[in-house]
Design an enzyme around this catalytic site. Structure first.
Site, PDB file in Angstrom:
ATOM      1  N   SER A 132     -16.588 -47.050 -11.562  1.00  0.00           N
ATOM      2  CA  SER A 132     -15.758 -48.252 -11.609  1.00  0.00           C
ATOM      3  C   SER A 132     -16.625 -49.434 -11.201  1.00  0.00           C
ATOM      4  O   SER A 132     -17.620 -49.281 -10.487  1.00  0.00           O
ATOM      5  CB  SER A 132     -14.580 -48.125 -10.642  1.00  0.00           C
ATOM      6  OG  SER A 132     -13.888 -49.355 -10.492  1.00  0.00           O
ATOM      7  N   TYR A 145     -11.015 -47.575  -1.938  1.00  0.00           N
ATOM      8  CA  TYR A 145     -11.416 -47.233  -3.303  1.00  0.00           C
ATOM      9  C   TYR A 145     -12.858 -47.639  -3.560  1.00  0.00           C
ATOM     10  O   TYR A 145     -13.637 -46.869  -4.144  1.00  0.00           O
ATOM     11  CB  TYR A 145     -10.476 -47.918  -4.295  1.00  0.00           C
ATOM     12  CG  TYR A 145     -10.715 -47.552  -5.741  1.00  0.00           C
ATOM     13  CD1 TYR A 145     -10.693 -46.227  -6.159  1.00  0.00           C
ATOM     14  CD2 TYR A 145     -10.954 -48.537  -6.694  1.00  0.00           C
ATOM     15  CE1 TYR A 145     -10.906 -45.879  -7.492  1.00  0.00           C
ATOM     16  CE2 TYR A 145     -11.153 -48.207  -8.028  1.00  0.00           C
ATOM     17  CZ  TYR A 145     -11.136 -46.882  -8.418  1.00  0.00           C
ATOM     18  OH  TYR A 145     -11.345 -46.557  -9.745  1.00  0.00           O
TER      19      TYR A 145
END
Length: 246
Positions: A132, A145
């Site tokens: 990501s 995250y």
């Protein structure tokens, strides 16, 4: 591309399901791995693949996946992952951080360890980890995250160094804003809040955009290793900089 084999984890929805379809269209026999048996069985039937129920954080299930795949494997797409919550670091739930680390990092480690011997045995293996932009840029509300995806990014880099000299390529695909049916809903727990993430963004990425990039990497001549692809929609300059139409 006939007789090539691929494992896609997190194949029950979103990027994983789109990737399984795209690889099958290129001639791969795809082992569709995920926790939700009903979904992957439907997908495997659609694309002529094999469904393998697998929680990547469960070692016994990962071992069973490796046994199903067998002694040789051409491509591993470590796609299982996800985000939970948007709380500031000082207000975060440590259990959510543990869950994110377990699935994004330890789960990827488990599957990679189990299947790397088969990738080497193929003589031309490829590992593609779905990371990501959160693994490359910090942003407020993303502490747990971003920590997990930063760990995945550096694990990918380390793996490439350690496998140097073996016939295995290692790539990270790092998407920005991708509108799928579940990612933001799982993260936020509310459909209205999930929909608001994409409000005013005329063309966020979709799962098929990432699947297309994964398939492109997988189908390059094997002497070509793509280290990293960061993919964002045109409307997104950074995690915190998104053009929204009024």
């Amino acid at each position: 591309m006939t007789n090539k084999t691929a494992v896609v984890t997190g194949a029950s929805s979103g990027i994983g399901a789109a990737t399984a379809r795209a690889l099958a269209a290129e001639g791969f026999h795809v082992f569709c791995a995920a926790r939700r048996s009903d979904r992957i069985e439907t997908l495997a039937h659609e694309i002529g693949g094999t469904a393998v129920t697998c929680d990547v954080t469960d070692q016994a299930q990962v071992d069973a996946l490796a046994a199903t795949v067998g002694d040789s494997l051409d491509l591993l797409v470590n796609n299982a992952g996800g985000a939970l919550g948007i709380a500031p670091v000082v207000d975060s739930d440590p259990d959510q951080w543990r869950q994110m680390y377990e699935i994004n990092v330890i789960g990827t480690l488990n599957v990679t360890k189990a299947l790397t011997p088969a990738l080497i045995a193929s003589g031309a293996g490829t590992i593609i980890n779905t990371g990501s932009i959160a693994g490359h840029v910090a942003y407020e509300g993303g502490g747990g995250y971003t920590a997990a995806k930063h760990a995945l990014a550096v694990m990918t880099e380390t793996l490439r160094l350690e496998l140097n000299g073996q016939p295995v390529r290692v790539t990270e695909i790092a998407p920005g804003m991708v509108q799928t049916e579940e990612f933001s809903l799982v993260r936020l727990g509310d459909q209205a809040e999930a929909d608001a993430v994409y409000q005013g963004v005329s063309e966020p990425l979709v799962a098929e955009d990432i699947a297309d990039a994964i398939t492109w990497v997988a189908t390059r001549p094997h002497h070509v290793n793509i280290d990293l692809i960061i993919i964002k929609p045109l409307a997104q300059a950074a995690p915190h900089k998104i053009h929204r139409e009024s």
